[in-house]
Design a protein around this motif. Structure first.
Motif, short mmCIF file in Angstrom:
data_model
loop_
_atom_site.label_atom_id
_atom_site.label_comp_id
_atom_site.label_asym_id
_atom_site.label_seq_id
_atom_site.Cartn_x
_atom_site.Cartn_y
_atom_site.Cartn_z
N THR A 202 -1.79 92.07 36.79
CA THR A 202 -2.85 91.38 36.04
C THR A 202 -3.91 92.35 35.51
OG1 THR A 202 -4.07 90.92 38.07
CG2 THR A 202 -2.57 89.19 37.28
N THR B 161 -1.16 90.54 29.56
CA THR B 161 -2.33 90.61 30.43
C THR B 161 -3.47 89.88 29.73
OG1 THR B 161 -3.78 92.02 31.75
CG2 THR B 161 -3.06 92.94 29.65
N ASN C 286 -9.95 86.65 39.17
CA ASN C 286 -9.03 87.49 38.38
C ASN C 286 -7.85 86.76 37.76
OD1 ASN C 286 -6.38 89.55 38.83
ND2 ASN C 286 -8.01 90.22 37.45
N SER C 287 -7.38 85.69 38.35
CA SER C 287 -6.19 85.02 37.78
C SER C 287 -6.15 83.57 38.24
CB SER C 287 -4.92 85.73 38.25
OG SER C 287 -4.79 85.61 39.66
N PRO D 160 -9.51 87.12 32.16
CA PRO D 160 -9.65 85.93 33.00
C PRO D 160 -10.91 85.12 32.72
CG PRO D 160 -10.11 87.90 34.28
CD PRO D 160 -9.65 88.38 32.94
N GLU E 7 -9.30 83.53 29.07
CA GLU E 7 -7.86 83.24 29.02
C GLU E 7 -7.21 83.77 27.74
OE1 GLU E 7 -6.67 79.33 30.78
OE2 GLU E 7 -8.84 79.08 30.97
#
Ligand code: NAD
Length: 496
Positions: free
Chosen positions: A188, A41, A335-336, A44, A47
């Motif tokens: 995530t 995980t 978020n991703s 975001p 990274e």
């Protein structure tokens, strides 16, 4: 040029201890997973990898359901409501005590601004436990039908946009009504659910009452398909919700589905315009627009459309986008990568359809996943950006002339989760609320949540309600003695 230099106000990450790897929480303990492939995980906003998390296999889900069944039959369903309530009060108090730790962890794992996780997600999560603690010994007085009894073992699957809050929405009523749970957080954003597992230990919750298994769609599907699950509570996309409905068709499993939305935020020409602009900002840029009930379609009365457009853009240019740990930040990270790709794809579709795109032009950090607050004008009802969920900081503006036209346009989507109405006239608010096919209608405000108020949708936004007295209905059965005996026999078979 600003007369002063910007001074960041960063929250410290030192308040949380993130382990390098996590097991599954089954039967009151963290245990290693059997067979699944661990996954990482990431934060975001940077990274950076935060931790490695286990993937629960079908065997692990089996173990979690068995632990939940044992806890249900031996302890939790036999306990008095007053005693269950004490555990819920204890959990609520611990959440308040550890709120800062949870808020920081949520922001690191999710990308949402710390001011939102600190001031919205965590206070509301604790409030849901307090509220449901109060119901635990009063279920006979909740108009649920004669002799309300728990349903049994509940499978709960939550998304990544409000990880801890969605957990609270699901776990608190389930436990208050005497059920035990197997919960899966989104892949995530698993970390606050795993911290919640520690809270269950700290509160001395009997082992197996709450089980937390991590993983992605396959783990979720294993929960959905498990014969020992009596009820499913799912929050997520409409596509997965439909798959779940198909999977359980013909079984005795019950389900509540909280799915997507495409809310209209309707601004009449007599609305207090500056407040309406704030309501639009809160409606679509709160939590980066990762909100199922986000006001993603502005419907503005034609004679004030130009004025609103000017004021809205002036306001959006002041939004601070960037480091979610900075207490000044208004809009955090997407978020991703996957969600950012989806937003970019939908925005490209909007441009290709001929709508005019504007964005706030602010600087963005170099690492991480970001998207500028964006407004599409010249949008028509047939545009995909007016019909489909973007789930990001992007709003489409449409116009109307009469209240009837506003209603027709607002209702013209497959969804029906929420809506906002901005006007000075109380009679118009009541008429609009009656006409709008939306589970929640806010008047002269937006995105206000309270545990006492039921939340849920019409049409493809799902079925069932969460919160309030109505939310309890999903977690009790009022079946007669014969039906209960056959349910008990089935549960016994499923737990073998
Ligand atoms: P998603 O449906 O992809 O995932 C939601 C959860 O379901 C995750 O935990 C995921 O791992 C799990 N999942 C995925 N495939 C599954 C399967 N086949 N079987 C069982 N579980 C499965 O949605 P998302 O992208 O995580 O979340 C965004 C969506 O959730 C948006 O559409 C949003 O509107 C919706 N949402 C709705 C509400 C509400 O209350 N109505 C609240 C928050 C989010």
């Amino acid at each position: 040029m600003s007369p002063f230099e910007y001074a960041p106000a960063p929250e410290s990450a030192a308040v949380v201890d993130i382990a390098s790897s996590y097991g599954l929480f089954i039967g009151g303990q963290f245990v290693p997973a059997t067979g699944g492939t661990p996954f990482k995980t990431v934060n975001p906003a940077t990274e950076e990898v935060l931790a490695e998390v286990s993937e629960a296999s079908t065997d692990d889900v089996d173990a979690a359901v068995a632990a939940a069944r044992t806890a249900y039959t031996r302890v939790w369903s036999r306990m008095s409501g007053a005693d269950r309530g004490k555990y819920l009060f204890r959990i609520a108090r611990i959440l308040q005590e550890r709120a800062r730790e949870f808020a920081v962890l949520e922001t690191l794992d999710n990308g949402k601004p710390i001011k939102e996780s600190r001031d919205v997600d965590l206070p509301l999560a604790a409030a849901h436990f307090f509220y449901h603690a109060g119901w635990a010994d009063k279920l006979d007085h909740a108009s649920l039908g004669p002799n309300p009894r728990p349903v049994g073992v509940v499978g709960q699957i939550v998304p990544w946009n409000f990880p801890m809050l969605m957990l609270a929405w699901k776990v608190a009523p389930a436990l208050a009504c005497g059920n035990t749970v197997v919960l899966k957080p989104a892949e995530t954003t698993p970390l606050t659910a795993l911290l919640f597992a520690e809270v269950c230990q700290q509160a001395d919750l009997p082992p197996g009452v709450v089980n937390i298994v991590t993983g992605a769609g396959a783990t979720g599907q294993a929960i959905v398909d498990h014969p020992g699950i009596d009820k499913l509570a799912f929050t997520g996309s409409t596509a997965v919700g439909k798959m779940i409905a198909r999977s359980i068709a013909g079984t005795r499993k019950r389900a509540t589905l909280e799915l997507g939305g495409k809310a209209a935020n309707i601004i009449f020409d007599d609305a207090p315009i500056d407040q309406a602009v704030e309501g639009i900002v809160n409606g679509i840029f709160f939590n980066q627009g990762h909100v199922c009930c986000a006001g993603s379609r502005i419907l503005v009365q034609e004679n004030i459309a130009e004025d609103l457009d000017r004021r809205l853009k002036r306001r959006l240019a002041t939004l601070r986008v960037g480091d979610p740990m900075d207490k000044n930040t208004d809009v955090g990270a997407i978020n991703s990568r996957k969600q950012l790709d989806r937003i970019e794809e939908m925005v490209a579709i909007g441009e290709a359809e001929g709508a005019q795109r504007w964005d706030s032009g602010c600087e963005l950090p170099t690492n991480g996943f970001w998207f500028r607050p964006t407004v599409f004008s010249g949008v028509s009802q047939t545009h995909r950006i007016a019909q489909e969920e973007i789930f990001g900081p992007v709003v489409s503006v449409l116009t109307f002339r009469t209240p009837a036209e506003a209603v027709a346009k607002a209702n013209n989507t497959p969804y029906g989760l929420s809506a906002g109405v901005w006007t000075e006239k109380g009679s118009r608010i009541l008429w609009m609320a009656d006409q709008l096919r939306a589970g929640v209608v806010w008047a002269n405000t937006f995105n206000k949540f309270d545990p006492t108020s039921p939340f849920g949708g019409y049409k493809e936004s799902g079925y069932g309600r969460e919160g309030g007295r109505h939310g309890l209905e999903a977690y009790v059965t009022t079946a007669g003695p014969l039906e209960r005996a056959s349910e008990a026999a089935r549960s016994k078979g499923a737990s073998k």
